[in-house]
Design an enzyme around this catalytic site. Structure first.
Site, PDB file in Angstrom:
ATOM      1  N   THR A 296       0.863  -1.192   0.000  1.00  0.00           N
ATOM      2  CA  THR A 296       0.000   0.000   0.000  1.00  0.00           C
ATOM      3  C   THR A 296       0.900   1.243   0.000  1.00  0.00           C
ATOM      4  O   THR A 296       2.013   1.219   0.526  1.00  0.00           O
ATOM      5  CB  THR A 296      -0.949   0.037   1.223  1.00  0.00           C
ATOM      6  OG1 THR A 296      -0.181   0.253   2.413  1.00  0.00           O
ATOM      7  CG2 THR A 296      -1.762  -1.254   1.357  1.00  0.00           C
ATOM      8  N   GLY A 297       0.403   2.297  -0.652  1.00  0.00           N
ATOM      9  CA  GLY A 297       1.206   3.522  -0.755  1.00  0.00           C
ATOM     10  C   GLY A 297       2.479   3.264  -1.531  1.00  0.00           C
ATOM     11  O   GLY A 297       3.566   3.697  -1.150  1.00  0.00           O
ATOM     12  N   ALA A 298       2.311   2.550  -2.663  1.00  0.00           N
ATOM     13  CA  ALA A 298       3.488   2.091  -3.421  1.00  0.00           C
ATOM     14  C   ALA A 298       3.935   3.080  -4.491  1.00  0.00           C
ATOM     15  O   ALA A 298       4.941   2.853  -5.147  1.00  0.00           O
ATOM     16  CB  ALA A 298       3.158   0.747  -4.083  1.00  0.00           C
TER      17      ALA A 298
ATOM     18  N   SER B   6       5.057   6.184  -4.293  1.00  0.00           N
ATOM     19  CA  SER B   6       6.118   7.175  -4.034  1.00  0.00           C
ATOM     20  C   SER B   6       6.952   6.753  -2.827  1.00  0.00           C
ATOM     21  O   SER B   6       6.641   5.755  -2.163  1.00  0.00           O
ATOM     22  CB  SER B   6       5.500   8.557  -3.773  1.00  0.00           C
ATOM     23  OG  SER B   6       4.786   8.529  -2.560  1.00  0.00           O
ATOM     24  N   GLY B   7       7.979   7.521  -2.565  1.00  0.00           N
ATOM     25  CA  GLY B   7       8.777   7.387  -1.350  1.00  0.00           C
ATOM     26  C   GLY B   7       9.260   5.981  -1.049  1.00  0.00           C
ATOM     27  O   GLY B   7       9.766   5.256  -1.921  1.00  0.00           O
TER      28      GLY B   7
ATOM     29  N   GLY C 105       7.586   3.256  -0.239  1.00  0.00           N
ATOM     30  CA  GLY C 105       6.820   2.185  -0.900  1.00  0.00           C
ATOM     31  C   GLY C 105       7.362   1.892  -2.291  1.00  0.00           C
ATOM     32  O   GLY C 105       7.572   0.720  -2.659  1.00  0.00           O
TER      33      GLY C 105
ATOM     34  N   SER D  19       7.154   3.658  12.936  1.00  0.00           N
ATOM     35  CA  SER D  19       8.096   4.769  13.056  1.00  0.00           C
ATOM     36  C   SER D  19       8.698   4.773  14.457  1.00  0.00           C
ATOM     37  O   SER D  19       8.051   4.337  15.413  1.00  0.00           O
ATOM     38  CB  SER D  19       7.335   6.075  12.830  1.00  0.00           C
ATOM     39  OG  SER D  19       8.110   7.173  13.220  1.00  0.00           O
TER      40      SER D  19
ATOM     41  N   TYR E 213      -0.067  11.463  14.639  1.00  0.00           N
ATOM     42  CA  TYR E 213       0.897  10.605  13.916  1.00  0.00           C
ATOM     43  C   TYR E 213       1.596   9.667  14.892  1.00  0.00           C
ATOM     44  O   TYR E 213       1.626   8.447  14.709  1.00  0.00           O
ATOM     45  CB  TYR E 213       1.912  11.479  13.170  1.00  0.00           C
ATOM     46  CG  TYR E 213       2.920  10.689  12.360  1.00  0.00           C
ATOM     47  CD1 TYR E 213       2.580  10.187  11.109  1.00  0.00           C
ATOM     48  CD2 TYR E 213       4.202  10.425  12.860  1.00  0.00           C
ATOM     49  CE1 TYR E 213       3.495   9.445  10.361  1.00  0.00           C
ATOM     50  CE2 TYR E 213       5.121   9.684  12.121  1.00  0.00           C
ATOM     51  CZ  TYR E 213       4.759   9.208  10.870  1.00  0.00           C
ATOM     52  OH  TYR E 213       5.668   8.464  10.138  1.00  0.00           O
TER      53      TYR E 213
HETATM   54  N1  LIG Z   1       9.656   9.628   5.554  1.00  0.00           N
HETATM   55  C1  LIG Z   1      10.013   9.304   6.791  1.00  0.00           C
HETATM   56  O1  LIG Z   1      10.960   9.868   7.369  1.00  0.00           O
HETATM   57  C2  LIG Z   1       9.263   8.230   7.504  1.00  0.00           C
HETATM   58  C3  LIG Z   1       8.141   7.625   6.994  1.00  0.00           C
HETATM   59  N2  LIG Z   1       7.508   6.637   7.690  1.00  0.00           N
HETATM   60  C4  LIG Z   1       6.325   5.979   7.152  1.00  0.00           C
HETATM   61  O2  LIG Z   1       6.607   5.473   5.864  1.00  0.00           O
HETATM   62  C5  LIG Z   1       5.395   5.313   5.138  1.00  0.00           C
HETATM   63  C6  LIG Z   1       5.599   5.831   3.734  1.00  0.00           C
HETATM   64  O3  LIG Z   1       5.784   7.227   3.808  1.00  0.00           O
HETATM   65  P1  LIG Z   1       6.815   8.028   2.893  1.00  0.00           P
HETATM   66  O4  LIG Z   1       7.306   7.161   1.793  1.00  0.00           O
HETATM   67  O5  LIG Z   1       7.777   8.683   3.778  1.00  0.00           O
HETATM   68  O6  LIG Z   1       5.890   9.199   2.347  1.00  0.00           O
HETATM   69  P2  LIG Z   1       5.141   9.398   0.957  1.00  0.00           P
HETATM   70  O7  LIG Z   1       4.195  10.519   1.182  1.00  0.00           O
HETATM   71  O8  LIG Z   1       6.106   9.471  -0.157  1.00  0.00           O
HETATM   72  O9  LIG Z   1       4.353   8.024   0.788  1.00  0.00           O
HETATM   73  C7  LIG Z   1       3.138   7.787   1.393  1.00  0.00           C
HETATM   74  C8  LIG Z   1       2.354   6.861   0.489  1.00  0.00           C
HETATM   75  O10 LIG Z   1       1.121   6.556   1.125  1.00  0.00           O
HETATM   76  C9  LIG Z   1       0.088   6.844   0.209  1.00  0.00           C
HETATM   77  N3  LIG Z   1      -1.147   7.192   0.866  1.00  0.00           N
HETATM   78  C10 LIG Z   1      -1.392   8.231   1.694  1.00  0.00           C
HETATM   79  N4  LIG Z   1      -2.676   8.256   2.046  1.00  0.00           N
HETATM   80  C11 LIG Z   1      -3.260   7.206   1.429  1.00  0.00           C
HETATM   81  C12 LIG Z   1      -4.568   6.704   1.379  1.00  0.00           C
HETATM   82  N5  LIG Z   1      -5.561   7.293   2.031  1.00  0.00           N
HETATM   83  N6  LIG Z   1      -4.827   5.590   0.655  1.00  0.00           N
HETATM   84  C13 LIG Z   1      -3.829   4.990  -0.034  1.00  0.00           C
HETATM   85  N7  LIG Z   1      -2.576   5.430  -0.056  1.00  0.00           N
HETATM   86  C14 LIG Z   1      -2.288   6.527   0.670  1.00  0.00           C
HETATM   87  C15 LIG Z   1       0.614   7.986  -0.617  1.00  0.00           C
HETATM   88  O11 LIG Z   1      -0.148   8.128  -1.795  1.00  0.00           O
HETATM   89  P3  LIG Z   1      -0.313   9.565  -2.543  1.00  0.00           P
HETATM   90  O12 LIG Z   1       0.886   9.710  -3.406  1.00  0.00           O
HETATM   91  O13 LIG Z   1      -1.574   9.390  -3.299  1.00  0.00           O
HETATM   92  O14 LIG Z   1      -0.375  10.587  -1.471  1.00  0.00           O
HETATM   93  C16 LIG Z   1       2.021   7.527  -0.848  1.00  0.00           C
HETATM   94  O15 LIG Z   1       2.083   6.589  -1.865  1.00  0.00           O
HETATM   95  C17 LIG Z   1       4.327   6.040   5.953  1.00  0.00           C
HETATM   96  O16 LIG Z   1       3.561   5.108   6.652  1.00  0.00           O
HETATM   97  C18 LIG Z   1       5.132   6.882   6.922  1.00  0.00           C
HETATM   98  O17 LIG Z   1       4.435   7.136   8.119  1.00  0.00           O
HETATM   99  C19 LIG Z   1       7.958   6.199   8.890  1.00  0.00           C
HETATM  100  C20 LIG Z   1       9.069   6.759   9.456  1.00  0.00           C
HETATM  101  C21 LIG Z   1       9.817   7.810   8.809  1.00  0.00           C
HETATM  102  C1  LIG Z   2      17.968  18.129  11.206  1.00  0.00           C
HETATM  103  C2  LIG Z   2      17.800  19.541  11.605  1.00  0.00           C
HETATM  104  C3  LIG Z   2      19.016  20.324  11.861  1.00  0.00           C
HETATM  105  C4  LIG Z   2      16.599  20.150  11.719  1.00  0.00           C
HETATM  106  C5  LIG Z   2      15.313  19.482  11.488  1.00  0.00           C
HETATM  107  C6  LIG Z   2      14.462  19.430  12.743  1.00  0.00           C
HETATM  108  C7  LIG Z   2      13.221  18.595  12.579  1.00  0.00           C
HETATM  109  C8  LIG Z   2      12.365  19.132  11.441  1.00  0.00           C
HETATM  110  C9  LIG Z   2      13.549  17.093  12.377  1.00  0.00           C
HETATM  111  C10 LIG Z   2      14.430  16.553  13.504  1.00  0.00           C
HETATM  112  C11 LIG Z   2      14.054  15.110  13.705  1.00  0.00           C
HETATM  113  C12 LIG Z   2      13.172  14.800  12.508  1.00  0.00           C
HETATM  114  C13 LIG Z   2      12.342  13.573  12.474  1.00  0.00           C
HETATM  115  C14 LIG Z   2      11.142  13.545  11.787  1.00  0.00           C
HETATM  116  C15 LIG Z   2      10.636  14.768  11.097  1.00  0.00           C
HETATM  117  C16 LIG Z   2      11.624  15.935  11.030  1.00  0.00           C
HETATM  118  C17 LIG Z   2      12.374  16.093  12.342  1.00  0.00           C
HETATM  119  C18 LIG Z   2      11.382  16.362  13.465  1.00  0.00           C
HETATM  120  C19 LIG Z   2      10.238  12.310  11.803  1.00  0.00           C
HETATM  121  C20 LIG Z   2       9.244  12.548  12.934  1.00  0.00           C
HETATM  122  C21 LIG Z   2       9.482  12.156  10.479  1.00  0.00           C
HETATM  123  C22 LIG Z   2       8.564  10.986  10.474  1.00  0.00           C
HETATM  124  C23 LIG Z   2       8.966   9.813  11.272  1.00  0.00           C
HETATM  125  O1  LIG Z   2       8.228   8.833  11.223  1.00  0.00           O
HETATM  126  C24 LIG Z   2      10.131   9.834  12.193  1.00  0.00           C
HETATM  127  C25 LIG Z   2      10.924   8.534  12.177  1.00  0.00           C
HETATM  128  C26 LIG Z   2      11.048  11.036  12.002  1.00  0.00           C
HETATM  129  C27 LIG Z   2      11.977  11.198  13.204  1.00  0.00           C
HETATM  130  C28 LIG Z   2      12.938  12.344  13.064  1.00  0.00           C
END
Ligand SMILES: NC(=O)C1=CN([C@@H]2O[C@H](COP(=O)(O)OP(=O)(O)OC[C@H]3O[C@@H](n4cnc5c(N)ncnc54)[C@H](OP(=O)(O)O)[C@@H]3O)[C@@H](O)[C@H]2O)C=CC1
Ligand SMILES: CC(C)=CCC[C@@H](C)[C@H]1CC[C@H]2C3=C(CC[C@]12C)[C@@]1(C)CCC(=O)[C@@H](C)[C@@H]1CC3
Length: 343
Positions: A23-25, A27-28, A30, A186, A208
């Site tokens: 799911t969510g494949a 971008s990012g 996925g 996370s 979140y």
């Molecule tokens: N980036 C990070 O630092 C971290 C991310 N994560 C987790 O990783 C996962 C992927 O996120 P990430 O790749 O970072 O971010 P992205 O926003 O790139 O990816 C999120 C994906 O989820 C999809 N999505 C969101 N809402 C829905 C929905 N209602 N139904 C179906 N698909 C949906 C998005 O689709 P669309 O393109 O349509 O929005 C997208 O494909 C998330 O669960 C996030 O919480 C966990 C820790 C750290």
């Molecule tokens: C890095 C510097 C100098 C500044 C950025 C501060 C914050 C915006 C940044 C620090 C730790 C980050 C973090 C996340 C988002 C951005 C920060 C708060 C997450 C919460 C993003 C989503 C996740 O699921 C976590 C694993 C990330 C943890 C660290």
């Protein structure tokens, strides 16, 4: 797979081809996961479960450009909309007879705000490394309510996926050939952000963090309930990854500006994986693992060393088992309400 709907490609028989859904494949993390899985096992049948057909088709094109022979299908599902999940589950049951891996990766963090005073006081505290690696206390979000009256973050990150699993039980539960659920959780998951009396986080401002802790709780109970039936669940943290989600927290130019600082931080905490490819490390690692060898109380964390080497770190989770059971009961009740409405 049912042969009527899906042709059997040349060399591999249906029994040998693993069926993987993400799911969510589109971008990012996925999409990076899909790319890496195809590189590792080209015979896969990969199903991209996405809410936008256009973005899903774009992702499919990108995957096929890198892996021209790959077998990539699309499924439309909006996990924030329970009715859409039921519809998608029906389609999946028509297409497949089993699912080997279900990656529950789609997730949102809407309207994120940084608490700058917590940030600056954290900079000069003992917790500075933890603050940078988990984002603890730094972020608040503004949640909303969907048409079913459910909290948007809770439904997207947890409940929509829960309904999907429950609807797909027959495809997932085969005691002789176990299937795996892999949740993108996370390290931002925090017990104190979750309230067992308010599991949807209606009252708080950290939906979140609450939803990711709820994922951790759910995974633990799913293992208790389903391992005997041949279904296993694991949670993963991809680390801090630059994706649409993180670019939504701060403008792109700011991230570019602080990139050298983030490389520096990587020397102290290996959680700054930064690229989606690195972030997918633990998700790919789990793909090859025998589910019985995994610890249900561990979070598998993608890690990247200061020298850029990827590895997986297994960290014991600090989950409250009573809350986990209570939360599961809550989900079952909510599911019964939704079944009545939509089934
Ligand atoms: N980036 C990070 O630092 C971290 C991310 N994560 C987790 O990783 C996962 C992927 O996120 P990430 O790749 O970072 O971010 P992205 O926003 O790139 O990816 C999120 C994906 O989820 C999809 N999505 C969101 N809402 C829905 C929905 N209602 N139904 C179906 N698909 C949906 C998005 O689709 P669309 O393109 O349509 O929005 C997208 O494909 C998330 O669960 C996030 O919480 C966990 C820790 C750290
Ligand atoms: C890095 C510097 C100098 C500044 C950025 C501060 C914050 C915006 C940044 C620090 C730790 C980050 C973090 C996340 C988002 C951005 C920060 C708060 C997450 C919460 C993003 C989503 C996740 O699921 C976590 C694993 C990330 C943890 C660290």
């Amino acid at each position: 797979m049912k042969e009527a709907a899906w042709s059997v490609k040349g060399r591999w028989t249906d029994a040998e081809r693993k069926v993987v859904m993400v799911t969510g494949a589109n971008s990012g993390i996925g999409l990076a996961l899909c790319t890496r899985l195809l590189a590792r096992e080209p015979s896969l049948h990969l199903c991209l479960a996405c809410r936008s057909t256009v973005r899903a088709e774009g992702a499919r094109r990108e995957l096929l450009a890198a892996h021209p022979g790959a077998d990539v299908a699309l499924l439309r599902v909006d996990v924030s909309d329970v009715e859409s999940v039921y519809r998608a589950a029906q389609q999946i049951k028509q297409r497949y007879t089993r699912l080997d891996y279900l990656y529950l990766n789609a997730g949102i963090m809407p309207n994120p705000r940084i608490n700058w005073s917590a940030y600056f006081s954290g900079l000069f505290s003992r917790n500075v490394v933890r603050m940078f690696s988990t984002g603890e206390g730094l972020l608040t979000q503004e949640d909303s309510v969907n048409e079913d009256g459910l909290q948007h973050v809770f439904t997207t990150n947890v409940f929509g996926h829960f309904i999907l699993i429950r609807q797909l039980e027959d495809l997932l539960c085969h005691p002789d050939t176990p299937s795996q659920l892999v949740w993108t959780s996370s390290s931002n998951a925090r017990a104190s952000a979750f309230n067992a009396s308010d599991p949807q986080h209606k009252k708080g401002c950290e939906p979140y963090s609450s939803s990711k802790y709820a994922v951790d709780l759910l995974s633990v109970v799913l293992n208790q309930q389903y391992n005997e039936k041949g279904l296993y669940s694991s949670v993963v943290c991809p680390g801090l990854v630059m994706t649409n989600m993180t670019y939504n927290i701060l403008p792109a130019f700011f991230w570019t500006l602080i990139l050298p600082i983030m490389w520096l931080i990587r020397m102290f905490t290996n959680t700054y994986t930064l690229s989606p490819k690195n972030g997918a490390e633990a998700l790919v690692w789990l793909f090859g693992k025998k589910p019985v060898s995994l610890d249900p109380l561990v979070k598998y964390k993608s890690s990247t060393s200061g020298m850029g080497k990827n590895y997986v770190q297994a960290d014991k989770m600090n989950v409250n088992l009573e809350d986990a059971e209570r939360f599961f009961e809550y989900l079952i009740k909510l599911e019964a309400e939704m079944n009545e409405k939509y089934k």
